[in-house]
Design a protein around this motif. Structure first.
Motif, mmCIF file in Angstrom:
data_model
loop_
_atom_site.group_PDB
_atom_site.id
_atom_site.type_symbol
_atom_site.label_atom_id
_atom_site.label_comp_id
_atom_site.label_asym_id
_atom_site.label_seq_id
_atom_site.Cartn_x
_atom_site.Cartn_y
_atom_site.Cartn_z
ATOM 1 N N PHE A 1 10.590 2.663 -13.257
ATOM 2 C CA PHE A 1 10.911 1.751 -12.156
ATOM 3 C C PHE A 1 9.857 0.669 -11.975
ATOM 4 O O PHE A 1 10.179 -0.490 -11.752
ATOM 5 N N GLY A 2 8.585 1.050 -12.052
ATOM 6 C CA GLY A 2 7.516 0.081 -11.834
ATOM 7 C C GLY A 2 6.292 0.421 -12.647
ATOM 8 O O GLY A 2 6.013 1.596 -12.900
ATOM 9 N N ALA A 3 5.560 -0.603 -13.055
ATOM 10 C CA ALA A 3 4.333 -0.411 -13.823
ATOM 11 C C ALA A 3 3.191 -1.136 -13.124
ATOM 12 O O ALA A 3 3.409 -1.962 -12.218
ATOM 13 N N VAL A 4 1.982 -0.821 -13.525
ATOM 14 C CA VAL A 4 0.812 -1.474 -12.955
ATOM 15 C C VAL A 4 0.938 -2.990 -13.124
ATOM 16 O O VAL A 4 1.226 -3.484 -14.207
ATOM 17 N N GLY A 5 0.751 -3.708 -12.031
ATOM 18 C CA GLY A 5 0.874 -5.160 -12.052
ATOM 19 C C GLY A 5 2.217 -5.677 -11.597
ATOM 20 O O GLY A 5 2.369 -6.867 -11.309
ATOM 21 N N ASP A 6 3.229 -4.808 -11.526
ATOM 22 C CA ASP A 6 4.551 -5.218 -11.043
ATOM 23 C C ASP A 6 4.535 -5.421 -9.535
ATOM 24 O O ASP A 6 3.802 -4.741 -8.803
ATOM 25 N N SER A 7 5.356 -6.351 -9.070
ATOM 26 C CA SER A 7 5.556 -6.547 -7.640
ATOM 27 C C SER A 7 6.769 -5.744 -7.194
ATOM 28 O O SER A 7 7.839 -5.847 -7.791
ATOM 29 N N ILE A 8 6.601 -4.948 -6.160
ATOM 30 C CA ILE A 8 7.685 -4.124 -5.628
ATOM 31 C C ILE A 8 8.154 -4.715 -4.311
ATOM 32 O O ILE A 8 7.350 -4.982 -3.410
ATOM 33 N N PHE A 9 9.426 -4.919 -4.197
ATOM 34 C CA PHE A 9 10.031 -5.529 -3.015
ATOM 35 C C PHE A 9 10.577 -4.424 -2.121
ATOM 36 O O PHE A 9 11.419 -3.638 -2.538
ATOM 37 N N TYR A 10 10.074 -4.357 -0.894
ATOM 38 C CA TYR A 10 10.541 -3.344 0.055
ATOM 39 C C TYR A 10 11.446 -3.990 1.088
ATOM 40 O O TYR A 10 11.160 -5.076 1.604
ATOM 41 N N ARG A 11 12.516 -3.298 1.422
ATOM 42 C CA ARG A 11 13.424 -3.790 2.450
ATOM 43 C C ARG A 11 13.759 -2.646 3.401
ATOM 44 O O ARG A 11 14.111 -1.554 2.961
ATOM 45 N N SER A 12 13.660 -2.913 4.690
ATOM 46 C CA SER A 12 13.973 -1.910 5.710
ATOM 47 C C SER A 12 15.135 -2.391 6.561
ATOM 48 O O SER A 12 15.195 -3.565 6.948
ATOM 49 N N PHE A 13 16.078 -1.512 6.834
ATOM 50 C CA PHE A 13 17.246 -1.843 7.646
ATOM 51 C C PHE A 13 17.221 -1.029 8.936
ATOM 52 O O PHE A 13 17.214 0.201 8.893
ATOM 53 N N TRP A 14 17.174 -1.692 10.057
ATOM 54 C CA TRP A 14 17.277 -1.024 11.350
ATOM 55 C C TRP A 14 18.234 -1.837 12.214
ATOM 56 O O TRP A 14 17.891 -2.893 12.731
ATOM 57 N N ALA A 15 19.451 -1.338 12.334
ATOM 58 C CA ALA A 15 20.494 -2.046 13.089
ATOM 59 C C ALA A 15 20.629 -3.463 12.527
ATOM 60 O O ALA A 15 20.937 -3.635 11.353
ATOM 61 N N GLU A 16 20.377 -4.487 13.352
ATOM 62 C CA GLU A 16 20.526 -5.858 12.895
ATOM 63 C C GLU A 16 19.211 -6.446 12.392
ATOM 64 O O GLU A 16 19.158 -7.591 11.956
ATOM 65 N N PHE A 17 18.155 -5.640 12.437
ATOM 66 C CA PHE A 17 16.844 -6.145 12.030
ATOM 67 C C PHE A 17 16.579 -5.801 10.569
ATOM 68 O O PHE A 17 16.759 -4.669 10.141
#
Length: 393
Positions: free
Chosen positions: A364-380
């Motif tokens: 899924f990911g290696a050293v130096g990769d950028s990981i994109f995180y997304r959180s969903f809470w209702a409409e936010f």
């Protein structure tokens, strides 16, 4: 002993008419067709093993070359969106650079569960001037000659390309070293070679009940126990690629963690999974790359899954002058991979899991990769990007 070694090398040279040169650090080997040679797998494997770092060009003469699994390289492969497992590979390249497989109207015919090409951690790859085919198709096909809705049954005239076997009442379609029960099916129009209208009406619920088979005469088989909304129309073509989770075992070309991939003037007529699958690779060019049936074929299916598939790739992906026909999934699919965060281990470590069973083993990911995180809470919705580090950083 020296005399025996010299004789062996002489026989190999005579059998393949190998022409090797070491110009500019590259080994160039020409492989000719010779009478009496029925399997070129071991010849190719030896040439690849003799150049462990790459800088290798294999030039094949025009004509047909056969490859069998017995002398092929074997290893466990995890291939995204396909079925993982131990696989035999005809052309296996690992951690090599500057590799060319060049043909001139060259036909490669593979027998059994044999993966044609696998490239792992390689740079500057080229395949051109070849076609890929198999002795037997990985998809079962039969023409509907009778349907009986009252008894949930139908009768097929089995396509002559599909050897089969009935054990008890279980039906298996077969190949050189494999056999498969029925599983996922689609009904096609023999006239248009497209799925018949509302084909889901004829989708058999194989996980509820297997079809029971009875041979009425050679090549004519009645199937009973159909669990679907309707029986397939007479004259239509019933196709089946085997059970879900077991019918994507033999991709055509596998590319993993590679850079600089060029596929030019290559045609794949059959594959037992995706015809081309690339993972975590960069700068891929597919020109005049075709996935299709032979022009004179009366079959419905070429590849049993996507013509091309790219997972977590970067750089430039080019598909130009390509032809994708008669496969059982996408022409192309270009995407990343997603994981669900299931627990927080510490301030720098998370536990995550894949959402798709066929991504097990994917890096899924290696050293130096950028990981994109997304959180969903209702409409936010909040989005953050983090950089992967090694455990010791």
């Amino acid at each position: 002993m020296r005399k025996i070694v010299l004789i062996i090398y002489a026989l190999l040279w005579i059998a393949t008419e190998v022409m090797a040169s070491v110009a500019s650090g590259k080994t160039v080997i020409r492989i000719e067709r010779r009478s009496g040679i029925t399997d070129y797998t071991d010849i190719v494997r030896q040439h690849i093993e003799s150049s462990p770092k790459g800088n290798l060009q294999l030039i094949f003469a025009p004509g047909i070359f056969h490859f069998y699994p017995e002398k092929a390289t074997g290893k466990y492969l995890a291939v995204s969106n396909n079925d993982n497992g131990y696989k035999r590979i005809a052309f296996d390249f690992d951690t090599m650079s500057d590799i060319s497989i060049l043909g001139d109207n060259t036909v490669f015919i593979f027998h059994g569960r044999l993966v044609p090409f696998c490239f792992r951690s390689c740079k500057q790859i080229e395949i051109s001037g070849v076609s890929i085919d198999y002795d037997y198709p990985f998809v079962f096909e039969g023409k509907v000659v009778e349907s009986d809705k009252a008894n949930n049954s139908f009768t097929l005239k089995i396509h002559p390309d599909n050897p089969y076997q009935i054990i008890g009442k279980r039906f298996f379609f077969k190949g050189y070293d494999w056999k498969s029960p029925l599983g996922e099916n689609i009904v096609f129009s023999a006239l248009t070679r497209r799925p018949v209208y509302h084909t889901s009406l004829y989708e058999h619920a194989n996980t509820v009940r297997e079809l029971e088979a009875e041979e009425l005469s050679p090549g004519i088989v009645r199937f009973t126990g159909l669990v679907s909304a309707d029986v397939p129309p007479v004259g239509s073509i019933y196709t089946d690629k085997g059970p879900h989770g077991e019918n994507r075992q033999i991709p055509g070309i596998i590319v993993q963690d590679c850079a600089g991939v060029k596929i030019d003037n290559v045609t794949i007529y059959r594959s037992g999974a995706m015809a081309f699958i690339a993972e975590r690779s960069s700068d891929l060019s597919l020109h005049s790359y075709n996935v299709c049936l032979h022009e004179d074929s009366d079959r419905m299916i070429s590849a049993s899954a996507d013509a091309t598939h790219f997972v977590g790739c970067r750089g430039h992906i080019s598909l130009e002058n390509c032809r994708f026909e008669s496969m059982l999934d996408d022409g192309t699919n270009i995407h990343g991979a997603y994981m669900k965060v299931v627990n927080l281990i510490d301030s720098h470590t998370i536990g995550a899991q894949f959402g798709h069973f066929q991504q097990e083993g994917y890096d899924f990911g290696a050293v130096g990769d950028s990981i994109f995180y997304r959180s969903f809470w209702a409409e936010f919705i909040s989005c953050r990007v983090y950089l992967c580090h090694s455990k010791n950083e």
